[in-house]
Design a protein around this motif. Sequence first.
Motif, mmCIF file in Angstrom:
data_model
loop_
_atom_site.group_PDB
_atom_site.id
_atom_site.type_symbol
_atom_site.label_atom_id
_atom_site.label_comp_id
_atom_site.label_asym_id
_atom_site.label_seq_id
_atom_site.Cartn_x
_atom_site.Cartn_y
_atom_site.Cartn_z
ATOM 1 N N GLU A 222 0.787 -1.049 -0.016
ATOM 2 C CA GLU A 222 0.139 -0.019 0.046
ATOM 3 C C GLU A 222 1.062 1.159 0.084
ATOM 4 N N ALA A 223 0.735 1.935 -0.861
ATOM 5 C CA ALA A 223 1.510 3.226 -0.935
ATOM 6 C C ALA A 223 0.724 4.433 -0.151
ATOM 7 N N LEU A 224 1.720 4.788 0.865
ATOM 8 C CA LEU A 224 1.037 5.855 1.826
ATOM 9 C C LEU A 224 1.931 7.091 1.683
ATOM 10 N N ILE A 225 1.139 8.429 1.494
ATOM 11 C CA ILE A 225 2.134 9.563 1.370
ATOM 12 C C ILE A 225 2.529 10.196 2.560
ATOM 13 N N ARG A 226 3.664 10.798 2.250
ATOM 14 C CA ARG A 226 4.297 11.585 3.352
ATOM 15 C C ARG A 226 4.885 13.024 2.763
ATOM 16 N N PRO B 5 2.756 12.956 8.588
ATOM 17 C CA PRO B 5 1.775 11.973 8.334
ATOM 18 C C PRO B 5 0.679 12.287 7.266
ATOM 19 N N PRO B 6 -0.086 11.623 6.573
ATOM 20 C CA PRO B 6 -1.105 12.284 5.763
ATOM 21 C C PRO B 6 -2.306 12.766 6.582
ATOM 22 N N ASP B 7 -2.517 12.383 7.901
ATOM 23 C CA ASP B 7 -3.524 12.783 8.526
ATOM 24 C C ASP B 7 -3.491 14.439 8.815
ATOM 25 N N LEU B 8 -2.283 14.772 8.510
ATOM 26 C CA LEU B 8 -2.085 16.203 8.932
ATOM 27 C C LEU B 8 -2.265 17.100 7.603
ATOM 28 N N VAL C 113 -3.201 2.369 -4.285
ATOM 29 C CA VAL C 113 -2.958 3.940 -4.028
ATOM 30 C C VAL C 113 -4.396 4.242 -3.340
ATOM 31 N N ASN C 114 -4.115 5.154 -2.301
ATOM 32 C CA ASN C 114 -5.510 5.659 -1.760
ATOM 33 C C ASN C 114 -6.275 6.516 -2.471
ATOM 34 N N LEU C 115 -7.466 6.655 -2.900
ATOM 35 C CA LEU C 115 -8.251 7.570 -3.347
ATOM 36 C C LEU C 115 -9.133 8.264 -2.543
ATOM 37 N N SER C 116 -9.298 9.490 -2.646
ATOM 38 C CA SER C 116 -10.270 10.000 -1.579
ATOM 39 C C SER C 116 -11.485 10.238 -2.554
ATOM 40 N N ALA C 117 -12.526 10.463 -1.628
ATOM 41 C CA ALA C 117 -14.143 10.377 -2.091
ATOM 42 C C ALA C 117 -14.128 11.529 -3.533
ATOM 43 N N ILE D 46 -12.177 -1.861 -0.943
ATOM 44 C CA ILE D 46 -12.912 -1.058 0.113
ATOM 45 C C ILE D 46 -12.015 -1.071 1.477
ATOM 46 N N ASP D 47 -11.600 0.359 1.676
ATOM 47 C CA ASP D 47 -10.849 0.572 2.913
ATOM 48 C C ASP D 47 -11.572 0.742 4.136
ATOM 49 N N ASP D 48 -10.905 0.668 5.110
ATOM 50 C CA ASP D 48 -11.494 0.892 6.440
ATOM 51 C C ASP D 48 -12.665 0.183 6.755
ATOM 52 N N PHE D 49 -13.193 -0.972 6.049
ATOM 53 C CA PHE D 49 -14.276 -1.413 6.201
ATOM 54 C C PHE D 49 -14.750 -1.890 7.662
ATOM 55 N N ALA E 118 -6.551 -7.805 6.479
ATOM 56 C CA ALA E 118 -6.870 -7.076 7.849
ATOM 57 C C ALA E 118 -5.741 -6.155 7.866
ATOM 58 N N GLU E 119 -6.074 -4.987 8.435
ATOM 59 C CA GLU E 119 -5.553 -3.956 8.773
ATOM 60 C C GLU E 119 -4.866 -3.716 10.044
ATOM 61 N N GLY E 120 -3.725 -3.296 10.398
ATOM 62 C CA GLY E 120 -3.384 -2.989 11.675
ATOM 63 C C GLY E 120 -2.901 -4.147 12.705
ATOM 64 N N VAL E 121 -2.373 -4.884 11.796
ATOM 65 C CA VAL E 121 -1.818 -6.081 12.713
ATOM 66 C C VAL E 121 -0.421 -6.073 13.334
ATOM 67 N N GLU E 122 -0.458 -6.028 14.736
ATOM 68 C CA GLU E 122 0.622 -5.582 15.202
ATOM 69 C C GLU E 122 1.477 -6.779 16.127
ATOM 70 N N GLN F 272 -1.947 -6.827 7.102
ATOM 71 C CA GLN F 272 -0.948 -5.456 6.791
ATOM 72 C C GLN F 272 -0.976 -4.814 8.354
ATOM 73 N N GLY F 273 0.373 -4.436 8.759
ATOM 74 C CA GLY F 273 0.436 -3.891 10.069
ATOM 75 C C GLY F 273 1.996 -3.939 10.373
ATOM 76 N N TYR F 274 2.445 -3.194 11.555
ATOM 77 C CA TYR F 274 3.315 -3.198 12.258
ATOM 78 C C TYR F 274 4.237 -4.315 12.272
ATOM 79 N N HIS F 275 3.194 -5.670 12.644
ATOM 80 C CA HIS F 275 4.028 -6.676 12.927
ATOM 81 C C HIS F 275 4.804 -7.153 11.538
HETATM 82 P P1 C2E Z 1 -5.218 4.099 5.619
HETATM 83 O O1 C2E Z 1 -5.584 3.811 4.261
HETATM 84 O O2 C2E Z 1 -6.233 3.164 6.392
HETATM 85 O O3 C2E Z 1 -3.757 3.597 5.762
HETATM 86 C C1 C2E Z 1 -3.439 2.721 7.003
HETATM 87 C C2 C2E Z 1 -2.793 3.477 8.139
HETATM 88 O O4 C2E Z 1 -2.657 2.608 9.138
HETATM 89 C C3 C2E Z 1 -1.564 4.154 7.489
HETATM 90 O O5 C2E Z 1 -1.396 5.197 8.381
HETATM 91 C C4 C2E Z 1 -0.741 3.299 8.382
HETATM 92 O O6 C2E Z 1 0.874 3.771 8.414
HETATM 93 C C5 C2E Z 1 -1.129 2.769 9.376
HETATM 94 N N1 C2E Z 1 -0.725 1.664 9.977
HETATM 95 C C6 C2E Z 1 -0.109 0.253 9.355
HETATM 96 N N2 C2E Z 1 -0.082 -0.726 9.929
HETATM 97 C C7 C2E Z 1 -0.437 -0.199 11.493
HETATM 98 C C8 C2E Z 1 -0.589 -1.010 12.608
HETATM 99 O O7 C2E Z 1 -0.031 -2.109 12.841
HETATM 100 N N3 C2E Z 1 -0.951 -0.414 13.556
HETATM 101 C C9 C2E Z 1 -1.293 1.166 13.612
HETATM 102 N N4 C2E Z 1 -1.833 1.783 14.643
HETATM 103 N N5 C2E Z 1 -1.438 1.847 12.375
HETATM 104 C C10 C2E Z 1 -0.779 1.089 11.326
HETATM 105 P P2 C2E Z 1 -0.706 6.628 7.485
HETATM 106 O O8 C2E Z 1 0.252 6.438 6.602
HETATM 107 O O9 C2E Z 1 -0.705 7.633 8.580
HETATM 108 O O10 C2E Z 1 -2.100 7.049 6.651
HETATM 109 C C11 C2E Z 1 -3.124 7.633 7.225
HETATM 110 C C12 C2E Z 1 -4.467 7.470 6.277
HETATM 111 O O11 C2E Z 1 -4.018 8.762 5.377
HETATM 112 C C13 C2E Z 1 -4.545 6.468 5.311
HETATM 113 O O12 C2E Z 1 -5.464 5.427 6.192
HETATM 114 C C14 C2E Z 1 -5.243 7.011 4.371
HETATM 115 O O13 C2E Z 1 -6.380 7.006 4.468
HETATM 116 C C15 C2E Z 1 -4.635 8.500 4.046
HETATM 117 N N6 C2E Z 1 -3.643 8.533 3.261
HETATM 118 C C16 C2E Z 1 -2.540 7.943 3.040
HETATM 119 N N7 C2E Z 1 -1.724 8.020 1.627
HETATM 120 C C17 C2E Z 1 -2.763 8.756 1.099
HETATM 121 C C18 C2E Z 1 -2.744 9.112 -0.282
HETATM 122 O O14 C2E Z 1 -1.869 9.179 -1.204
HETATM 123 N N8 C2E Z 1 -3.970 9.721 -0.788
HETATM 124 C C19 C2E Z 1 -5.060 9.707 -0.070
HETATM 125 N N9 C2E Z 1 -6.259 10.551 -0.517
HETATM 126 N N10 C2E Z 1 -5.102 9.431 1.434
HETATM 127 C C20 C2E Z 1 -4.127 8.806 1.661
#
Ligand code: C2E
Length: 692
Positions: free
Chosen positions: A433-437, A447-450, A490-494, A552-555, A615-619, A636-639
Amino acid sequence: MLALGTTLVVTISGVLQRQALRDGVDAAQTVAVYAGRAVDAESFTLALLDPDQRARLEDELAGYEGRLVSLRLWTLDGNLLYDSESASTGFPDGDRLDAATRKATPDARVVTDVRGGELGGTQREVLSVYTPMTVDGQVLGAAEVVLDHTATTAALRDGSRTVTVVVVAGLVILWLLLFRTVLTASRRLQSSALDNARLALLDSLTGLPNRRLLADRLGRSIERAHEDGTRVGLVLLDVDRFKDINDSLGHDRGDELLEQVAARLRDVLRDEDLVARLGGDEFAVLLPEVHSIEDAERLAQRVRGVFAAPFVLGELPLHVETSIGVACLPDHADDATSLMRMADVAMYTAKAHRLGVAVYSPDEDDSSPARLVLLGDLHRALGARSTGRGAVRGGPAPDAPGGEGTAVDGHAELELHYQPKVDLRTGLTAGYEALIRWRHPTRGLLPPDLFVPLAEQSGLIHELTRFALTAAVSQLAEWHRQGRTTPVAVNLSAHDVTSPTVVLLIEDLLLEHDVPAELLEVEITETALVTEPSRIVPVLERLSALGVQVAIDDFGIGNTSISQLLDLPVDQLKIDRRFVTGLTATSLPSSGRGSGVVVKAMVDLAHSFGLTVVAEGVEDAATAEMLRSLDVDQAQGYHYAQALPADELPDPVPTSVSTAVAEVPRPAVGDVARPAVAEVEVPRPARPVASV
Ligand code: C2E
Ligand code: CA
Ligand code: CA
C-alpha cells in the motif's frame, strides 16, 4: 376610594335631608289645611279673626301641640290674622310670603330658634314653612308654620352617621377585597414571569440549562478569568450517530436517550461545573475555573466514561459513543465566541479521527493561522511539482528509464512510502500500500492525517492524487522492469472517484509507463463509497474494466450493510484496524472474542462474493495467527513492517510468486484478478455482476 366615599355620604345625606324637608312641608301643609277649616274668606279680607274662629282654630290645632312650635296666619297684604303665641302685631318675611302666595308653593327653611336671654335661654332647630292658605280654591293668605325639627335633625344626624359608617365599612371591605385580588394577581403574574424566565433559560426536554444560560455563565466566567488570570475550560460533546438512532428507533427513543445522557452528565460533574444542552444531541460542560488543559481533558475523559455502560431504551440496551472536544481560555481563545468555536473544532477532530476526546489543536482548524500557513506550503509543494521544479519524489530517479514525468530532485517534499500486505498462508508479500508522506522543510516528516484532509477541503486533493498515482505507477514500472510484479495500492479520496477524470489519468499513466493494469490497486473508504453511489459506481466500473483492482478501505466503520457494498464492482475488502486490535485479548470478551465473531462473519460474506479479505493494523504474531484461523487472506501492519521508502524495502518477493501474480489470466469484468496465491489456492465462486 376617599372621593367615592365622600360623594356617597354627601349624596345619601342630601337625599335624607330633602326627604325630611318634604315630610316637614307635608306636615306644615296639613296644619294649614286644618287651620283653614276654622277661618273663612271674610276673615282674610278683613284681616280679623273673631273669638269663635280663634277658639275653633285652636281646637283644630290641638292635635299638633307636640310638634307645632308656632303658627301665624298672614293675609295677602302681610297683616297678621292669627298668632298662636298670642302676639297681636308682627311682620312677615315679605319675600317668603310673596313666594308662598303668588307661586302657591310652600317655602321651607330650617332655622335656629333662640328663646329667652343669653343666660338660661334655649336654642333648637325648627322648620319654618310659609304655605299658601286657600279657601274655595283661592289663595287668600299664607300660614307660617314653625315645626319642631330637633328630632328630625337628630334622626338625620344618626342617619348620616350610619350611612357614613356603612359606606366607610363597605369601602374598607371593598378595598381589602380589591387589595387581596390585586395582590394575588400580582403574585401570580410575578411567578409566571419567573417561570417564563426560567423556561427561557432551561432546555424543555432535559431540564438542563440551555445555550442562552450557558452563554451568560460563560461570559461571566471569562470576565472573572480575565480579572484573576484564571483558566476557563469548555467541553463540547455530541452523541455519535444520534441521527441513525433517531431514524431507526424513533424520535421518542431518541429523546429518551438524550434525557438519560443528561442525567448521567449531571451525576458525574461537580457542583461548580455547568452542563448545558445546546440543542439536538449536543451538550456542553463549562468549567469556570480549571487549573490546566490536562485537568479539562481528564474531566472530558470522565464524561466519556459516562457512555461506557449501555443506555436502556425500553427493553433495548444500546451502546452509544460520544465525541468530545476540549478548549481552554486563554490557551486556545480569548473570548466566548472563539472558545466555543475551538471546542467545536476539537469535537469534530475527535469525531473525524474517532478519538473519543480531542483537545483543540490549530492543525485541525480550517481557519487557524497555522493551518492556513500549512495550506500555503502544500500549494507550493504540489505547485512546484506540477511546474516541473520538483518538490516531490517517490518515483524512481529522473534519469532512470521510465522515470521521466515524475519530477524529482534533492528538494522533493512529497513522497510515497510502501507498506507490505502479507499473504497469511505463505507469509509472502502479496502487495504494497502506497502511503503518502510530506517532508516539510521546517516541520519534518508529516503523516497524511495532517495534510490529506486539508487537501480535500481546499481542492488540492486532485493534485495530491495525481502525484500519488504518478509516483506509484513510476515505481511499479521500475519494479516491473526489474522483474518484480508486486501490486501497489494507491489511496483515492471520495472527491477523486466522483468524476471519470481519475480513470483517464490512470489509463494514461499505465500506458505511458507500460505497466499492466492488474498491478495497480485503488483503495476507497467504505464511507466514501456510499456518499454518491450514482456517480461513483460508473467510475469504479470503468476502473474494473481497465483491470485495476478496487479495494474497500477501513471496512466496518461506516454503517452500510456489507451486502450493499459487495454489490459494487470491488475486489478486496480491508477490515478496519478497530476490528483487528484486541482480537486476541481474551480478558475483554466483547472486544476480543466478540470481534472474532464479527471478523469471521465479514470474511465469510466477503468470500462468498469472491473478494480477497485484508486485515489492517496487525501488530503482533498472535493476531496474525488468529486472523489466519479466521480465514483472512492477507494482513498488513507493524507486525510485518511499517511503510518505508521504496529503496528501504526488504528484498523483493521471490520471482515465482510474483510471476504467478503476473501470469494469472485476467478474468472477465465482475470477477477480476486478485493476488495469485489466494487466487490459486482458494477457488472462489464467481461474484455477481455489479448492480448498484
Ligand atoms: P489507511 O489507508 O487506513 O492507511 C493505513 C494507516 O494505518 C497508515 O497510516 C499506516 O501507516 C497505518 N498502519 C499500518 N499498520 C499499522 C499498525 O499495525 N498499527 C497502527 N496503529 N497503524 C498502522 P498513515 O500512513 O498515517 O495514513 C493515514 C491515512 O491517510 C490512510 O489510512 C489513508 O486514508 C490516508 N492516506 C495515506 N496516503 C494517502 C494518499 O496518497 N492519498 C489519500 N487520498 N489518502 C492517503
Ligand atoms: Ca488505505
Ligand atoms: Ca485503512
